[in-house]
Design a protein around this motif. Structure first.
Motif, PDB file in Angstrom:
ATOM      1  N   ASN A   1       0.804  -1.222   0.000  1.00 59.02           N
ATOM      2  CA  ASN A   1       0.000   0.000   0.000  1.00 59.02           C
ATOM      3  C   ASN A   1       0.840   1.277   0.000  1.00 59.02           C
ATOM      4  OD1 ASN A   1      -2.305  -1.553   0.038  1.00 59.02           O
ATOM      5  ND2 ASN A   1      -2.664  -1.338   2.231  1.00 59.02           N
ATOM      6  N   ALA A   2       2.161   1.149  -0.132  1.00 59.14           N
ATOM      7  CA  ALA A   2       3.036   2.321  -0.041  1.00 59.14           C
ATOM      8  C   ALA A   2       3.133   3.115  -1.338  1.00 59.14           C
ATOM      9  CB  ALA A   2       4.436   1.890   0.389  1.00 59.14           C
ATOM     10  N   PHE A   3       2.592   2.587  -2.434  1.00 56.57           N
ATOM     11  CA  PHE A   3       2.767   3.253  -3.730  1.00 56.57           C
ATOM     12  C   PHE A   3       2.272   4.706  -3.760  1.00 56.57           C
ATOM     13  CE2 PHE A   3       1.117   4.075  -8.107  1.00 56.57           C
ATOM     14  CZ  PHE A   3       2.345   4.212  -8.734  1.00 56.57           C
ATOM     15  N   PRO A   4       1.132   5.046  -3.142  1.00 53.50           N
ATOM     16  CA  PRO A   4       0.693   6.449  -3.172  1.00 53.50           C
ATOM     17  C   PRO A   4       1.704   7.425  -2.569  1.00 53.50           C
ATOM     18  CG  PRO A   4      -1.121   5.040  -2.511  1.00 53.50           C
ATOM     19  CD  PRO A   4       0.106   4.174  -2.537  1.00 53.50           C
ATOM     20  N   MET A   5       2.663   6.908  -1.784  1.00 56.17           N
ATOM     21  CA  MET A   5       3.666   7.775  -1.178  1.00 56.17           C
ATOM     22  C   MET A   5       4.592   8.395  -2.222  1.00 56.17           C
ATOM     23  SD  MET A   5       6.298   6.888   1.941  1.00 56.17           S
ATOM     24  CE  MET A   5       5.009   6.070   2.876  1.00 56.17           C
TER      25      MET A   5
END
Length: 591
Positions: free
Chosen positions: A312-316
């Motif tokens: 879930n870290a991609f939006p960072m």
């Protein structure tokens, strides 16, 4: 009256049946003949892999589970398996991905000692996998592939391999060549004048000498990527004086567990982290390790919860997104806190480019080490090496006993040896032009050649172990298609690669990866195309590889008149040898 509904046993081979066909005007043609084999018949293949790291080991297993009628050998230049985790042994070397996610999904390890495993422990895991799965018969260690050339007439790769133990050169061939040499494998020295002029110890972190001791020495560490961030605090503890030199600042994050608690957004994650015993150095308690071993439900929940957070870290890294903005604010606050508000250090170390432009690396000990009395930081370029040390662009000469180069690897994707395809040497192509691939694993004009983690793979998105599992399945499906459909050669079309690269180029400005700032994501350039990362999330990459897009590939068939349906054979199927009613078992299975 009993009726035999199965009928007489049907022939699988029908050599005596007529093979002539009618042309469109009704005349007999004999140029096309029926393949006298059932549909599904396999062709024997010789498959060669290069590199026995995680990708190579997993490929052995994937082929075993899915193919028959093949030979597979892996040539590995090192004395043992493990790839980068065999080679990298510098002080503080460890993975920055959580241990329980940096493993094969099919070979879970319950007794990782630390939340981020050391190089020794990861190397030990890979050797254990190799031994327990009986893979060594498929691997030739101390064998280095030195040359590969495509033979169009024979539709195979001709290989030259050197036995590094005897010096003997061996000729081999491959119907399919699988390149698992890895992106972080070919280490490089800094590009400075007088590299050999220095009289002291000149060390690269990827070739760490076992007998080097920093105690009482004046040491310079060049580079502040992931390796520099790990090695600096270890050397600072021993060195009399340590100089840390770098050109470009980098965002340094808190330890992952601390960062997750700071973000405080995933209650499920915080809950399960509260159930494990872990100390300040992120070592698991023995009680937690025993629970991982004895409670599979808890272990599985822990692994999946952590994996979900990594995914879930991609939006960072989406430029200007709320999560990216929030995370950057938190990172800046953390760095200032760890640097004790030292204005000079904060100005030198905190970037003015967005979070994510360079690889994100945890580094609590690193930031604290830079505040110690025996450490001096120099941000700027190096003019040359001199006999007594390093001359900076400012003219200052730093006198040292040892220079440690944490300067990373050649990330140009240029192969370490000539690979000559249909239109020339891939070395030259990738040296002279922007490296392009098809979905990271195939290259134009390189038939029957596949690469693990090639250009624009999701190398910065999480664990490479699960990545290589998906890539291996994708490649194996293609090989099986060729093996059973009389396809002699397969190669992605230039049009498909050009379209894919166009999409990548249009997407990347949405991310902080493409922001101005020197990064190996851009082959060490300030600006330029992002060549190292996938244009999307980790889930996006997995989803993309689920289906094979046959329309993107060029084929040459091993068949009369190159007829693409030659593989249909004599009207029978190899599935008639087993359960002939398999389709009744699960009629509602998902497509």
């Amino acid at each position: 009256m009993v009726i035999n509904t199965s009928g007489p046993e049907l022939p699988i081979r029908t050599h005596d049946l007529p093979t002539s066909t009618f042309s469109h005007n009704g005349s007999l043609e004999k140029s096309y003949t029926i393949r006298e084999e059932p549909l599904g018949t396999t062709k024997h293949l010789r498959i060669v892999g290069i590199g026995a790291g995680a990708s190579g080991l997993n490929m052995i297993r994937t082929l075993r589970l899915n193919l028959t009628d093949y030979d597979f050998v892996i040539y590995e230049k090192n004395q043992d398996v493990g790839g980068t985790w065999f080679e990298n042994r510098y002080p503080g070397c460890r993975c920055d991905i959580p241990s329980h996610n940096y493993q094969f999904a099919w070979k879970p390890k319950h007794d990782w000692s630390n939340f981020h495993a050391s190089a020794d422990e990861i190397g030990g895991y890979l050797r254990q996998v190799c031994d327990e799965e009986h893979m060594r018969d498929s691997i030739k260690t101390s064998h280095r592939v030195e040359f590969a050339q495509w033979d169009e007439e024979k539709a195979r790769w001709d290989l030259m391999v050197q036995d590094l133990t005897t010096g003997e050169h061996i000729n081999d061939y491959a119907d399919f060549l699988l390149d698992g040499t890895g992106i972080l494998n070919n280490w490089k020295w800094p590009d400075v004048e007088g590299l050999t002029a220095f009289d002291g110890d000149l060390i690269h972190t990827a070739n760490w000498p076992k007998d080097f001791d920093a105690a009482g020495k004046v040491v310079a560490v060049i580079g502040n990527g992931s390796t520099g961030i790990q090695v600096v605090p270890e050397l600072q503890k021993k060195a009399e004086k340590l100089y840390h030199l770098f050109r470009t600042p980098t965002w340094v994050l808190p330890p992952r567990i601390m960062a997750w608690k700071m973000m405080g957004q995933n209650k499920e994650l915080l809950e399960i982290l509260g159930e494990i015993g872990i100390d300040a150095q992120e070592n698991f308690s023995q009680e937690t390790i025993e629970r991982f071993k004895s409670d599979p439900e808890f272990y599985g929940r822990f692994v999946k919860t952590v994996e979900k957070e990594v995914n879930n870290a991609f939006p960072m890294v989406l430029a200007g997104s709320p999560l990216q903005t929030f995370a950057q604010q938190k990172a800046e606050q953390y760095m200032k806190l760890m640097l004790r508000g030292n204005k000079e250090l904060c100005e030198a170390l905190i970037p003015d480019f967005p979070l994510g432009t360079r690889r994100l690396t945890p580094g609590q000990d690193y930031l604290q080490a830079l505040t110690k009395e025996n450490v001096e930081v120099r941000r700027g370029g190096i003019r040359r090496f001199v006999p007594e040390g390093i001359q900076l662009e400012s003219g200052e000469v730093i006198k040292v006993d040892a220079i440690v180069c944490a300067t990373g690897f050649n990330t140009s994707f240029c192969p370490r040896f000539p690979i000559v395809g249909r239109k020339g040497n891939l070395q030259k192509d990738f040296r002279d032009e922007v490296p392009k691939s098809y979905m990271s694993c195939a290259i134009a004009n390189m038939p029957n050649y596949f690469v693990f983690l090639g250009p624009n793979a999701p190398i910065g998105h999480g664990s490479v172990f699960t990545l290589t599992e998906h890539i291996a399945k994708y490649i194996t499906r293609i090989i099986k298609k060729c093996q059973t459909e009389c396809i002699k050669t397969i190669c992605p079309s230039q049009d498909a690669i050009d379209d894919y690269f166009e999409h990548i180029s249009a997407f990347m400005p949405r991310t902080t990866w493409s922001a101005q700032g020197r990064s190996w994501f851009k082959n060490g350039q300030e600006d330029g195309p992002v060549t190292a990362l996938h244009p999307g999330s980790r889930m996006h990459f997995f989803h993309m590889l689920e289906n094979f897009r046959g329309e993107d590939w060029d084929y040459i068939y091993d068949a009369p008149k190159k007829n693409r349906f030659y593989y249909l054979g004599n009207g029978f199927s190899t599935k008639e040898k087993g359960d002939t009613t398999w389709y009744l078992d699960n009629p509602d299975s998902k497509l």
